[in-house]
Motif scaffolding. Structure first.
Motif, PDB file in Angstrom:
ATOM      1  N   GLY A 227      -1.920 -19.523  -2.696  1.00 29.81           N
ATOM      2  CA  GLY A 227      -3.131 -19.244  -1.924  1.00 29.81           C
ATOM      3  C   GLY A 227      -3.242 -19.953  -0.598  1.00 29.81           C
ATOM      4  N   GLU A 228      -2.302 -20.839  -0.277  1.00 29.25           N
ATOM      5  CA  GLU A 228      -2.346 -21.590   0.982  1.00 29.25           C
ATOM      6  C   GLU A 228      -1.270 -21.088   1.934  1.00 29.25           C
ATOM      7  OE1 GLU A 228      -1.532 -26.101   2.657  1.00 29.25           O
ATOM      8  OE2 GLU A 228      -1.877 -25.820   0.525  1.00 29.25           O
ATOM      9  N   VAL A 229      -1.682 -20.747   3.151  1.00 31.66           N
ATOM     10  CA  VAL A 229      -0.727 -20.313   4.169  1.00 31.66           C
ATOM     11  C   VAL A 229       0.058 -21.543   4.624  1.00 31.66           C
ATOM     12  CG1 VAL A 229      -0.438 -19.283   6.450  1.00 31.66           C
ATOM     13  CG2 VAL A 229      -2.241 -18.443   4.931  1.00 31.66           C
TER      14      VAL A 229
ATOM     15  N   LYS B 136       5.343  -9.208  -2.182  1.00 30.26           N
ATOM     16  CA  LYS B 136       5.130  -8.736  -0.807  1.00 30.26           C
ATOM     17  C   LYS B 136       3.705  -8.217  -0.714  1.00 30.26           C
ATOM     18  CE  LYS B 136       8.685  -5.886  -0.585  1.00 30.26           C
ATOM     19  NZ  LYS B 136       9.582  -4.861  -0.075  1.00 30.26           N
ATOM     20  N   GLU B 137       2.962  -8.689   0.258  1.00 29.54           N
ATOM     21  CA  GLU B 137       1.606  -8.186   0.492  1.00 29.54           C
ATOM     22  C   GLU B 137       1.615  -7.411   1.800  1.00 29.54           C
ATOM     23  OE1 GLU B 137      -1.443  -6.758  -0.144  1.00 29.54           O
ATOM     24  OE2 GLU B 137      -1.435  -8.467  -1.530  1.00 29.54           O
ATOM     25  N   GLU B 138       1.468  -6.092   1.704  1.00 32.46           N
ATOM     26  CA  GLU B 138       1.511  -5.236   2.890  1.00 32.46           C
ATOM     27  C   GLU B 138       0.164  -4.593   3.197  1.00 32.46           C
ATOM     28  OE1 GLU B 138       4.764  -2.539   2.171  1.00 32.46           O
ATOM     29  OE2 GLU B 138       6.249  -4.104   2.596  1.00 32.46           O
ATOM     30  N   ASP B 139      -0.845  -4.837   2.346  1.00 30.49           N
ATOM     31  CA  ASP B 139      -2.183  -4.287   2.575  1.00 30.49           C
ATOM     32  C   ASP B 139      -2.832  -5.046   3.730  1.00 30.49           C
ATOM     33  OD1 ASP B 139      -5.002  -3.870   2.559  1.00 30.49           O
ATOM     34  OD2 ASP B 139      -4.951  -3.356   0.427  1.00 30.49           O
ATOM     35  N   ILE B 140      -3.076  -4.359   4.829  1.00 29.27           N
ATOM     36  CA  ILE B 140      -3.554  -5.017   6.050  1.00 29.27           C
ATOM     37  C   ILE B 140      -4.895  -5.717   5.842  1.00 29.27           C
ATOM     38  CG2 ILE B 140      -4.682  -2.992   7.054  1.00 29.27           C
ATOM     39  CD1 ILE B 140      -2.581  -5.581   8.968  1.00 29.27           C
TER      40      ILE B 140
ATOM     41  N   LYS C  59      -5.939  -7.171   3.080  1.00 30.75           N
ATOM     42  CA  LYS C  59      -5.668  -8.416   2.363  1.00 30.75           C
ATOM     43  C   LYS C  59      -4.993  -9.430   3.288  1.00 30.75           C
ATOM     44  CE  LYS C  59      -5.534  -6.398  -2.224  1.00 30.75           C
ATOM     45  NZ  LYS C  59      -4.714  -6.052  -3.379  1.00 30.75           N
ATOM     46  N   ILE C  60      -4.107  -8.937   4.154  1.00 29.11           N
ATOM     47  CA  ILE C  60      -3.446  -9.832   5.117  1.00 29.11           C
ATOM     48  C   ILE C  60      -4.486 -10.462   6.039  1.00 29.11           C
ATOM     49  CG2 ILE C  60      -1.883  -9.915   7.101  1.00 29.11           C
ATOM     50  CD1 ILE C  60      -0.196  -7.745   5.650  1.00 29.11           C
ATOM     51  N   ILE C  61      -5.424  -9.662   6.532  1.00 25.16           N
ATOM     52  CA  ILE C  61      -6.470 -10.164   7.423  1.00 25.16           C
ATOM     53  C   ILE C  61      -7.299 -11.249   6.746  1.00 25.16           C
ATOM     54  CG2 ILE C  61      -8.639  -9.505   8.580  1.00 25.16           C
ATOM     55  CD1 ILE C  61      -7.254  -6.807   9.223  1.00 25.16           C
ATOM     56  N   SER C  62      -7.501 -11.132   5.447  1.00 23.34           N
ATOM     57  CA  SER C  62      -8.311 -12.122   4.732  1.00 23.34           C
ATOM     58  C   SER C  62      -7.706 -13.523   4.774  1.00 23.34           C
ATOM     59  CB  SER C  62      -8.547 -11.686   3.285  1.00 23.34           C
ATOM     60  OG  SER C  62      -7.375 -11.844   2.511  1.00 23.34           O
ATOM     61  N   TYR C  63      -6.417 -13.622   5.040  1.00 25.36           N
ATOM     62  CA  TYR C  63      -5.761 -14.930   5.143  1.00 25.36           C
ATOM     63  C   TYR C  63      -5.920 -15.561   6.528  1.00 25.36           C
ATOM     64  CZ  TYR C  63      -3.562 -14.418   0.587  1.00 25.36           C
ATOM     65  OH  TYR C  63      -3.338 -14.292  -0.757  1.00 25.36           O
ATOM     66  N   LYS C  64      -6.451 -14.791   7.488  1.00 26.58           N
ATOM     67  CA  LYS C  64      -6.727 -15.276   8.846  1.00 26.58           C
ATOM     68  C   LYS C  64      -5.478 -15.832   9.535  1.00 26.58           C
ATOM     69  CE  LYS C  64     -11.465 -16.065   7.721  1.00 26.58           C
ATOM     70  NZ  LYS C  64     -12.353 -16.891   7.007  1.00 26.58           N
ATOM     71  N   VAL C  65      -4.351 -15.138   9.359  1.00 21.06           N
ATOM     72  CA  VAL C  65      -3.128 -15.540  10.041  1.00 21.06           C
ATOM     73  C   VAL C  65      -3.061 -14.842  11.392  1.00 21.06           C
ATOM     74  CG1 VAL C  65      -1.835 -16.057   7.950  1.00 21.06           C
ATOM     75  CG2 VAL C  65      -1.759 -13.754   8.877  1.00 21.06           C
TER      76      VAL C  65
ATOM     77  N   ILE D 120       3.981 -16.975  -4.859  1.00 23.26           N
ATOM     78  CA  ILE D 120       4.387 -16.976  -3.459  1.00 23.26           C
ATOM     79  C   ILE D 120       4.202 -15.567  -2.927  1.00 23.26           C
ATOM     80  CG2 ILE D 120       6.273 -17.359  -1.850  1.00 23.26           C
ATOM     81  CD1 ILE D 120       7.495 -19.225  -4.026  1.00 23.26           C
ATOM     82  N   LYS D 121       3.522 -15.472  -1.785  1.00 23.29           N
ATOM     83  CA  LYS D 121       3.318 -14.169  -1.159  1.00 23.29           C
ATOM     84  C   LYS D 121       3.928 -14.169   0.227  1.00 23.29           C
ATOM     85  CE  LYS D 121      -0.967 -12.829  -3.410  1.00 23.29           C
ATOM     86  NZ  LYS D 121      -2.349 -12.382  -3.207  1.00 23.29           N
ATOM     87  N   ILE D 122       4.546 -13.042   0.547  1.00 24.62           N
ATOM     88  CA  ILE D 122       5.016 -12.803   1.903  1.00 24.62           C
ATOM     89  C   ILE D 122       4.067 -11.782   2.496  1.00 24.62           C
ATOM     90  CG2 ILE D 122       6.932 -12.060   3.360  1.00 24.62           C
ATOM     91  CD1 ILE D 122       7.472 -14.579   1.577  1.00 24.62           C
ATOM     92  N   LEU D 123       3.333 -12.177   3.526  1.00 24.91           N
ATOM     93  CA  LEU D 123       2.420 -11.271   4.190  1.00 24.91           C
ATOM     94  C   LEU D 123       3.157 -10.580   5.329  1.00 24.91           C
ATOM     95  CD1 LEU D 123      -0.713 -13.598   4.585  1.00 24.91           C
ATOM     96  CD2 LEU D 123      -0.034 -12.230   2.604  1.00 24.91           C
TER      97      LEU D 123
END
Length: 77
Positions: free
Chosen positions: A57-59, A35-39, A41-47, A3-6
């Motif tokens: 891996g699923e938002v 916790k994922e705080e790398d911008i 990597k966050i952008i790669s999830y297209k949120v 589980i990741k928190i972006l």
């Protein structure tokens, strides 16, 4: 289960991380909560909104302040 928190480290992101850890413990799931705080990597999830909740891996949620009960429902699926 992973589980990741972006999020960028804001108060809402930190709160979601804590609530998610509590939900995992209460459900007695074997899961890592990160916790994922790398911008980049966050952008790669297209949120389009933060914080976001990612399960295996699923938002499953983005841009919403979730309660612990809502998080439990999303991660128990």
């Amino acid at each position: 289960m992973e589980i990741k928190i972006l999020g960028t480290g804001c108060a809402k992101c930190r709160a979601m991380f804590q609530l998610t850890e509590q939900a995992v413990n209460e459900l007695r799931l074997e899961a890592s909560v990160v916790k994922e705080e790398d911008i980049l990597k966050i952008i790669s999830y297209k949120v389009l909104g933060l914080p976001a909740l990612v399960v295996d891996g699923e938002v499953v949620s983005a841009g919403h302040d979730l309660t612990k009960e809502e998080i439990k429902v999303l991660i128990a699926k």
